[in-house]
Design a protein around this motif. Structure first.
Motif, PDB file in Angstrom:
ATOM      1  N   ASP A  50       0.855  -1.187   0.000  1.00  0.00           N
ATOM      2  CA  ASP A  50       0.000   0.000   0.000  1.00  0.00           C
ATOM      3  C   ASP A  50       0.894   1.242   0.000  1.00  0.00           C
ATOM      4  O   ASP A  50       1.413   1.636   1.044  1.00  0.00           O
ATOM      5  N   LEU A  51       1.059   1.841  -1.161  1.00  0.00           N
ATOM      6  CA  LEU A  51       1.910   3.028  -1.277  1.00  0.00           C
ATOM      7  C   LEU A  51       1.116   4.322  -1.148  1.00  0.00           C
ATOM      8  O   LEU A  51       1.685   5.412  -1.243  1.00  0.00           O
ATOM      9  N   GLN A  52      -0.193   4.196  -0.911  1.00  0.00           N
ATOM     10  CA  GLN A  52      -1.050   5.374  -0.747  1.00  0.00           C
ATOM     11  C   GLN A  52      -1.076   5.858   0.701  1.00  0.00           C
ATOM     12  O   GLN A  52      -0.962   7.051   0.958  1.00  0.00           O
ATOM     13  N   THR A  53      -1.237   4.919   1.644  1.00  0.00           N
ATOM     14  CA  THR A  53      -1.310   5.287   3.058  1.00  0.00           C
ATOM     15  C   THR A  53      -0.004   5.952   3.487  1.00  0.00           C
ATOM     16  O   THR A  53       1.074   5.431   3.229  1.00  0.00           O
ATOM     17  N   GLY A  54      -0.145   7.087   4.127  1.00  0.00           N
ATOM     18  CA  GLY A  54       1.041   7.818   4.557  1.00  0.00           C
ATOM     19  C   GLY A  54       1.780   8.467   3.405  1.00  0.00           C
ATOM     20  O   GLY A  54       2.903   8.919   3.576  1.00  0.00           O
ATOM     21  N   ALA A  55       1.154   8.494   2.228  1.00  0.00           N
ATOM     22  CA  ALA A  55       1.760   9.090   1.030  1.00  0.00           C
ATOM     23  C   ALA A  55       3.148   8.513   0.747  1.00  0.00           C
ATOM     24  O   ALA A  55       4.056   9.228   0.314  1.00  0.00           O
ATOM     25  N   VAL A  56       3.315   7.224   0.992  1.00  0.00           N
ATOM     26  CA  VAL A  56       4.620   6.580   0.809  1.00  0.00           C
ATOM     27  C   VAL A  56       5.135   6.770  -0.612  1.00  0.00           C
ATOM     28  O   VAL A  56       6.269   7.204  -0.826  1.00  0.00           O
ATOM     29  N   GLY A  57       4.310   6.443  -1.588  1.00  0.00           N
ATOM     30  CA  GLY A  57       4.750   6.523  -2.980  1.00  0.00           C
ATOM     31  C   GLY A  57       5.123   7.939  -3.391  1.00  0.00           C
ATOM     32  O   GLY A  57       6.205   8.175  -3.941  1.00  0.00           O
ATOM     33  N   THR A  58       4.248   8.896  -3.120  1.00  0.00           N
ATOM     34  CA  THR A  58       4.527  10.272  -3.546  1.00  0.00           C
ATOM     35  C   THR A  58       5.694  10.884  -2.776  1.00  0.00           C
ATOM     36  O   THR A  58       6.454  11.672  -3.333  1.00  0.00           O
ATOM     37  N   THR A  59       5.864  10.491  -1.516  1.00  0.00           N
ATOM     38  CA  THR A  59       7.000  11.008  -0.741  1.00  0.00           C
ATOM     39  C   THR A  59       8.313  10.443  -1.267  1.00  0.00           C
ATOM     40  O   THR A  59       9.304  11.175  -1.387  1.00  0.00           O
ATOM     41  N   ILE A  60       8.321   9.173  -1.624  1.00  0.00           N
ATOM     42  CA  ILE A  60       9.542   8.586  -2.195  1.00  0.00           C
ATOM     43  C   ILE A  60       9.816   9.195  -3.575  1.00  0.00           C
ATOM     44  O   ILE A  60      10.982   9.432  -3.923  1.00  0.00           O
ATOM     45  N   GLU A  61       8.777   9.487  -4.336  1.00  0.00           N
ATOM     46  CA  GLU A  61       8.977  10.187  -5.620  1.00  0.00           C
ATOM     47  C   GLU A  61       9.644  11.546  -5.390  1.00  0.00           C
ATOM     48  O   GLU A  61      10.572  11.918  -6.114  1.00  0.00           O
ATOM     49  N   GLU A  62       9.148  12.290  -4.391  1.00  0.00           N
ATOM     50  CA  GLU A  62       9.736  13.597  -4.071  1.00  0.00           C
ATOM     51  C   GLU A  62      11.197  13.448  -3.664  1.00  0.00           C
ATOM     52  O   GLU A  62      12.061  14.209  -4.118  1.00  0.00           O
ATOM     53  N   LEU A  63      11.473  12.466  -2.822  1.00  0.00           N
ATOM     54  CA  LEU A  63      12.851  12.195  -2.411  1.00  0.00           C
ATOM     55  C   LEU A  63      13.724  11.902  -3.625  1.00  0.00           C
ATOM     56  O   LEU A  63      14.852  12.396  -3.725  1.00  0.00           O
ATOM     57  N   HIS A  64      13.200  11.119  -4.558  1.00  0.00           N
ATOM     58  CA  HIS A  64      13.987  10.763  -5.741  1.00  0.00           C
ATOM     59  C   HIS A  64      14.254  11.994  -6.619  1.00  0.00           C
ATOM     60  O   HIS A  64      15.364  12.143  -7.147  1.00  0.00           O
ATOM     61  N   LEU A  65      13.268  12.855  -6.767  1.00  0.00           N
ATOM     62  CA  LEU A  65      13.503  14.090  -7.521  1.00  0.00           C
ATOM     63  C   LEU A  65      14.568  14.933  -6.825  1.00  0.00           C
ATOM     64  O   LEU A  65      15.469  15.460  -7.485  1.00  0.00           O
ATOM     65  N   LEU A  66      14.463  15.046  -5.513  1.00  0.00           N
ATOM     66  CA  LEU A  66      15.465  15.798  -4.748  1.00  0.00           C
ATOM     67  C   LEU A  66      16.847  15.176  -4.933  1.00  0.00           C
ATOM     68  O   LEU A  66      17.835  15.880  -5.141  1.00  0.00           O
ATOM     69  N   GLY A  67      16.892  13.843  -4.902  1.00  0.00           N
ATOM     70  CA  GLY A  67      18.159  13.144  -5.104  1.00  0.00           C
ATOM     71  C   GLY A  67      18.744  13.350  -6.484  1.00  0.00           C
ATOM     72  O   GLY A  67      19.954  13.219  -6.685  1.00  0.00           O
ATOM     73  N   SER A  68      17.913  13.681  -7.445  1.00  0.00           N
ATOM     74  CA  SER A  68      18.397  13.985  -8.793  1.00  0.00           C
ATOM     75  C   SER A  68      18.831  15.441  -8.914  1.00  0.00           C
ATOM     76  O   SER A  68      19.815  15.762  -9.575  1.00  0.00           O
ATOM     77  N   VAL A  69      18.095  16.321  -8.257  1.00  0.00           N
ATOM     78  CA  VAL A  69      18.373  17.758  -8.358  1.00  0.00           C
ATOM     79  C   VAL A  69      19.655  18.136  -7.618  1.00  0.00           C
ATOM     80  O   VAL A  69      20.436  18.952  -8.109  1.00  0.00           O
ATOM     81  N   VAL A  70      19.883  17.559  -6.463  1.00  0.00           N
ATOM     82  CA  VAL A  70      21.032  17.963  -5.634  1.00  0.00           C
ATOM     83  C   VAL A  70      22.357  17.855  -6.398  1.00  0.00           C
ATOM     84  O   VAL A  70      23.118  18.819  -6.433  1.00  0.00           O
TER      85      VAL A  70
END
Length: 164
Positions: free
Chosen positions: A71-91
């Motif tokens: 369940d990647l919806q509860t706790g916004a797991v999926g979208t939060t990991i997506e954000e982390l991955h974008l940040l990891g690309s931008v840095v």
């Protein structure tokens, strides 16, 4: 003069803390991406390994979640990991399409002290250097990654929700 030096020290400490959190996020993203690929490949037939090795991160994340019933919806797991991955690309890269996506998705990462700093930053295209990852942001990334692996762990007692 003393007041000026105190403010300069506080600003330097804040900038250093933001840089450290950006580096921690970059490390967390790299570690998660590597572990995700290894885990997915360990559960696939040989014929699918080449596809996974070339797969883009976000589709792979959701494919793994679907395949394993996470369940990647509860706790916004999926979208939060997506954000982390974008940040990891931008840095490390500082610009490009990931920066645009991150700005659209997570404008809270840019907290300018004043409009002059915002204008200066945008004029000089140093937007990645003005990302301010807060303690709360980093804790949110840690919770999402921990929850993902907790859901993936089928052993009794797996940690799904962390106390931080």
């Amino acid at each position: 003069m003393e007041e000026f030096l105190d403010h300069a020290e506080m600003l330097t400490a804040n900038l250093l803390a933001f840089e450290a959190r950006r580096c921690f996020a970059l490390t967390l993203d790299g570690l998660f991406e590597r572990q995700l690929k290894i885990w997915v490949m360990a559960h696939l037939a040989k014929a699918e390994l080449a596809r996974v090795a070339r797969a883009e991160f976000v589709p792979l994340l959701y494919e793994a979640g679907f395949r394993h019933g996470l369940d990647l919806q509860t706790g916004a797991v999926g979208t939060t990991i997506e954000e982390l991955h974008l940040l990891g690309s931008v840095v490390p890269h500082g610009d490009g399409s990931s920066l645009t996506k991150l700005r659209n998705r997570a404008p809270h990462l840019w907290r300018y002290a004043n409009s002059f700093a915002a204008t200066l930053s945008e004029e000089h295209a140093i937007l990645s250097e003005t990302i301010e990852v807060s303690d709360g942001d980093f804790a949110r990334y840690m919770r999402a990654v921990t929850r993902f692996w907790g859901l993936a762990d089928r052993e009794p007692g797996a940690v799904v929700d962390v106390p931080y």
